[in-house]
Scaffold this motif. Structure first.
Motif, PDB file in Angstrom:
ATOM      1  N   PHE A 117      -0.338  10.029  -0.615  1.00  0.00           N
ATOM      2  CA  PHE A 117       0.192   8.696  -0.925  1.00  0.00           C
ATOM      3  C   PHE A 117       0.634   8.542  -2.373  1.00  0.00           C
ATOM      4  N   ASP A 133      15.224  11.648   2.628  1.00  0.00           N
ATOM      5  CA  ASP A 133      15.366  12.720   1.636  1.00  0.00           C
ATOM      6  C   ASP A 133      14.507  12.473   0.404  1.00  0.00           C
ATOM      7  N   PRO A 150       7.447   9.642   5.349  1.00  0.00           N
ATOM      8  CA  PRO A 150       7.688   8.856   6.572  1.00  0.00           C
ATOM      9  C   PRO A 150       7.106   7.444   6.508  1.00  0.00           C
ATOM     10  N   ILE A 151       5.922   7.304   5.938  1.00  0.00           N
ATOM     11  CA  ILE A 151       5.316   5.975   5.900  1.00  0.00           C
ATOM     12  C   ILE A 151       6.062   5.078   4.911  1.00  0.00           C
ATOM     13  N   GLU A 182       9.232   5.336   4.239  1.00  0.00           N
ATOM     14  CA  GLU A 182      10.505   5.010   4.882  1.00  0.00           C
ATOM     15  C   GLU A 182      10.288   3.917   5.931  1.00  0.00           C
ATOM     16  N   LYS A 183       9.207   4.062   6.699  1.00  0.00           N
ATOM     17  CA  LYS A 183       8.940   3.056   7.739  1.00  0.00           C
ATOM     18  C   LYS A 183       8.707   1.677   7.121  1.00  0.00           C
ATOM     19  N   MET A 184       7.899   1.633   6.087  1.00  0.00           N
ATOM     20  CA  MET A 184       7.593   0.352   5.460  1.00  0.00           C
ATOM     21  C   MET A 184       8.827  -0.247   4.802  1.00  0.00           C
ATOM     22  N   ARG A 208      27.125  13.240   3.759  1.00  0.00           N
ATOM     23  CA  ARG A 208      26.014  13.267   2.810  1.00  0.00           C
ATOM     24  C   ARG A 208      26.410  13.893   1.485  1.00  0.00           C
ATOM     25  N   LYS A 230      14.591   5.080  17.110  1.00  0.00           N
ATOM     26  CA  LYS A 230      13.586   5.073  16.051  1.00  0.00           C
ATOM     27  C   LYS A 230      12.966   3.693  15.861  1.00  0.00           C
ATOM     28  N   ILE A 248       3.297   6.342  13.668  1.00  0.00           N
ATOM     29  CA  ILE A 248       3.960   7.482  13.029  1.00  0.00           C
ATOM     30  C   ILE A 248       3.089   8.148  11.977  1.00  0.00           C
ATOM     31  N   THR A 249       1.996   7.531  11.572  1.00  0.00           N
ATOM     32  CA  THR A 249       1.112   8.210  10.630  1.00  0.00           C
ATOM     33  C   THR A 249      -0.330   7.870  10.965  1.00  0.00           C
ATOM     34  N   GLN A 256      -2.273   6.701   8.780  1.00  0.00           N
ATOM     35  CA  GLN A 256      -2.725   5.765   7.758  1.00  0.00           C
ATOM     36  C   GLN A 256      -3.305   4.498   8.371  1.00  0.00           C
ATOM     37  N   ASP A 302       1.679  -4.169  10.003  1.00  0.00           N
ATOM     38  CA  ASP A 302       2.945  -4.333   9.307  1.00  0.00           C
ATOM     39  C   ASP A 302       2.923  -5.378   8.203  1.00  0.00           C
TER      40      ASP A 302
END
Lengths: 460, 371
Positions: free
Chosen positions: A54, A381, A385-386, A388-390, B244, B352, B363-364, B366, B371
């Motif tokens: 993190f 990039d 992932p977390i 990006e999701k948030m 890109r 997605k 997805i994790t 954590q 949210d």
């Protein structure tokens, strides 16, 4: 006549809750269980590899507005910070150099939380607030290493405000969590539990039940009712044992169903503060016996004297400001137009827990105004992932990332890159729809408390 | 007593909620059992896909041996056909980027592109190389074979010449055989890991019916969507187009650059996604469409299951419509490719955001308070 006597009784009760004397035992238990839970939390966090994942590996961090100066201190610094957090949590638990420990714990924990809003959780906010309160209370004046070191510190009696503020803090958490559930989607659509519970259909015995709409409605309404009322049932001596069973049941169910971490245990143990001093005295004496400590661990007090103790004005004043801010903050969303869950303006720091299922996808379109060339940047990039999701569902984070890209291209010699975001978000089972005005150059927008008018209206 | 009252009130309130909501199309969401879904995906799609790949890779090896033994244009043609057939089979396997494929680093060790011509030429000249090294990924696999049997000049006579009478012909033959052998053994290894006759990961896969990151649904979807995003949308279509890279096309980034089969392979890849989504293997079984239907997931008024199915169709037809060779299209006629890219992008949002959200897949690992 009755009105006057009721009024004066209320005033007396309030005065006693602040200025009166109170046995120290509840405070001591609270200090021990809080320190213990924090120590376990830090070890769990460390063991899961989350310090690295993190705070060390990510290339970018999403700081809070106004706290941009809070930066991750590198691998050694991060591990050092967590080691300090662990040591100070243990210090709080043992009552060893207690004030210093409490202050160091508050500072190290809060600093880490401020590093990246990706990981914002209401329960981390709760921990920060409680840690701050613990800096003020004399929780080390019995059953502690400080007393061993300096026996004159020992006392059986503390000013009542020091216990009251902890109860008040818990009351705010529960009641606001309950109020937050009083919205149409939670109550009448059973959202998001209608999405989350059926995902648990693999569980033995209850899996089938969880897939029913009835379960989602029952859990939604029971949850709201629990949050709104539990504090009052805990305050009342007659209902307290049953209320505490409800506390355990409620938090254990959430622990089984959702990846909610340590929070259920922290709440189950924190709410012990509502139990009577006699209960805590027995508890601590039992603990003392198990640990083969002296029987007089908790000095006795004459609980029959009613007197008022002097409380420094600065304490009363600070606490007044502290709690008024907390009481008002959850309402700040009313100052913003648009749907709260959609825009998340005024969403954090308001005890909104498990309220929405939100997911999104965002891609950034960059344009070099000098050449007119346009291309895409995929956040994956640069982000985990977390992250990006948030980010994909929170406008302030999308804005921060756009500014990050602007800086990155500036450092590569592109002076005024235009960065637009094309984002789609699905909220509580609605289909994904455009989230951010994809014509707006986000590098021209500034973060702040003003309304972000580049968020597309939910029902547009 | 108060607690009893509390309970009564709660039940009453919950019942009220039910009544209030009765007019909406809530009824009961029938419980969806992920067991049969995983069973179908594993037995009907994943294992047969890897089986097919392993068989075709074995035939590719036979063809390579035949060609190196007898360097004729006819044998080269057979080798090229066997290569394309195996490459097509791989397009259906790329999505299973978890479990065995993840442990074996399968995808990147058989299909890294663009390849390094310099590295391949050096390997042939020096005769010393270690194909197991990660650094060799850009000198082996399907893309390296593309270069060896189609390039640099695709003319069959020229290629045969390189293997027959060039100074390095014998080293080149050996390199071809080594690359093919490496590829075949990797395809075989990943199949063995899955196969019930081998390590039987299939059994593990079917048994992990939860919804967390480590469950089979979680692993498969997180892996598949990531593969779709990075390897299909970006690598096959977007990157050659310059999406890109400051909008500067990079034709040499095309898959199957020398064989000029980029679009054929991209199309096959999307078909693979379609089969996975619909649960379609040798037979049409339980798929994610059925799962979404069982959950009654909606997308702005329509059934999410059919919205996604239609978007896959659209992305497939737009991609198939891109003119081959793609390496020329990206520079001379980018519009059809851009149109396909837009549809691939829309599909990604549906997968997605909408699908993952509706399925409640995490997805994790954590902690999360919603949210």
């Amino acid at each position: 006549m009755t009105a006057i006597s009721l009024h004066s009784r209320l005033v007396t009760a309030l005065k006693l809750a602040w200025y009166g004397p109170a046995p120290i035992a509840p405070l001591v238990t609270f200090r021990i269980v809080f320190g213990l839970m924090m120590a376990i939390s830090v070890i769990r966090f460390w063991a899961n590899g989350w310090i690295r994942e993190f705070y060390i590996e990510p290339e970018v961090h999403f700081t809070y507005y106004g706290f941009e100066w809070v930066t991750a201190p590198g691998a050694v610094g991060m591990y050092g910070l967590f080691a300090l957090m662990l040591a100070s949590a243990i210090g709080v638990m043992l009552g060893w150099r207690y004030r210093l420990s409490a202050a160091l714990f508050f500072l190290s924990f809060t600093y880490v939380e401020l590093l990246d809003k990706t990981y914002y959780l209401n329960h981390y906010y709760f921990v920060s607030l409680v840690a701050l309160l613990l800096c003020f209370v004399p929780a080390n004046r019995a059953f502690s290493f400080d007393v061993l070191r300096k026996p004159t510190l020992a006392t059986g009696e503390v000013p009542a405000w020091s216990v009251t503020i902890l109860k008040l803090q818990l009351a705010i958490v529960y009641i606001y969590a309950g109020i937050a559930k009083l919205n149409a989607e939670w109550l009448f659509d059973a959202m998001p539990l209608r999405i989350w519970l059926p995902a648990q259909s693999h569980l033995p015995v209850i899996g089938g039940f969880l897939s029913t709409a009835f379960a989602a409605y029952a859990f939604s309404w029971m949850g709201a009712l629990y949050d709104l009322t539990i504090v009052f049932f805990l305050l009342n001596a007659r209902t307290r044992p049953w209320a505490y069973i409800a506390v355990i049941g409620f938090h254990m169910i959430t622990w089984m169903l959702f990846p909610i971490g340590m929070f259920p245990f922290i709440m189950i143990l924190s709410t012990l503060i509502f139990f009577s001093p006699a209960f805590h005295t027995r508890l601590l004496e039992g603990l003392a016996a198990v640990l083969r400590l002296g029987v007089n661990a908790i000095p006795r007090v004459d609980s029959n004297t009613i007197k008022l103790l002097p409380v420094p004005r600065i304490i009363t004043g600070f606490m007044a400001v502290f709690f008024v801010i907390q009481v008002l903050a959850p309402w700040r969303y009313l100052l913003y137009p648009g749907d709260l869950f959609w825009t998340e303006q005024g969403y954090r720091f308001s005890w909104r827990v498990m309220l929405m299922e939100k997911a999104g996808y965002v891609v950034f379109h960059v344009e070099d105004p000098d050449t007119g060339r346009r291309w895409d940047v995929v956040p994956g990039d640069y982000l985990t992932p977390i992250q990006e999701k948030m980010m994909s569902t929170q406008p302030d984070m999308i804005l921060q990332f756009a500014h990050f890209l602007e800086e990155k291209y500036r450092s590569e010699g592109m002076n005024d890159a235009i960065v637009r975001a094309e984002a789609y978000v699905t909220l509580n089972g609605r289909g994904s729809r455009l989230f951010i005005d994809d014509q707006v150059d986000l590098t021209r927008e500034r973060d702040g408390f003003r309304h972000k008018d580049w968020i597309v209206d939910l029902n547009q | 007593m108060i607690t009893q009252g509390f309970r009564k009130v709660s039940i009453l309130l919950a019942l009220c909620a039910m009544v209030v909501s009765c007019d909406k199309e809530t009824s009961t969401a029938p419980g969806f059992d992920r067991g049969p879904l995983l069973e179908n995906l594993g037995v009907n799609i994943i294992v047969p896909a890897y089986d097919s790949l392993a068989r075709r890779a074995a035939r590719l090896e036979e063809a390579a041996i035949a060609f190196t033994d007898s360097r004729t244009e006819e044998n080269l043609g057979k080798l090229r056909d066997a290569w394309l057939s195996a490459y097509i089979a791989f397009q259906h396997c790329g999505y299973f980027n978890f479990g065995p494929a993840d442990n074996l680093v399968f995808n990147s060790s058989v299909n890294t592109y663009p390849i390094s011509k310099i590295k391949i030429d050096d390997n042939i000249s020096s005769g010393s190389y270690d194909l197991n090294a990660i650094s060799s990924n850009s000198a082996k696999g399907f893309a390296a074979l593309d270069y060896l049997i189609y390039g640099p000049d695709p003319d069959a006579e020229t290629v045969v010449e390189l293997f027959e009478s060039d100074d390095e012909a014998s080293a080149r033959r050996q390199y071809l055989l080594d690359v093919v052998e490496d590829l075949r053994s990797r395809c075989n290894a990943v199949y063995e890991r899955w196969s019930p006759a081998g390590d039987n990961y299939l059994g593990t896969f079917v048994s992990l019916t939860g919804n967390d990151v480590g469950s089979s649904t979680g692993l498969l979807l997180n892996g598949a969507i990531q593969y779709y995003e990075a390897d299909v949308r970006d690598n096959k279509i977007g990157k050659p187009l310059g999406i890109r890279s400051l909008n500067v096309p990079i034709p040499e980034n095309c898959e199957a650059l020398y064989a000029q089969q980029s679009i054929l392979l991209a199309t096959e890849s999307i078909k693979g996604l379609q089969n996975l989504y619909l649960g379609k293997g040798k037979t049409d079984g339980v798929g994610f469409d059925d799962y979404l239907t069982a959950l009654n997931a909606r997308h702005n008024g329509d059934a999410l299951a059919s919205v996604i199915a239609s978007q896959i169709d659209l992305a497939l037809s737009k991609t198939a419509a891109i003119p081959e060779p793609y390496s020329e299209t990206v520079e001379q006629n980018p519009d059809p490719a851009m149109a396909a890219y837009q549809e691939l992008q829309k599909l990604l949002v549906l997968l997605k955001a909408d699908m993952m959200s509706a399925l409640g897949i995490l997805i994790t690992y954590q902690d999360n308070d919603g949210d």
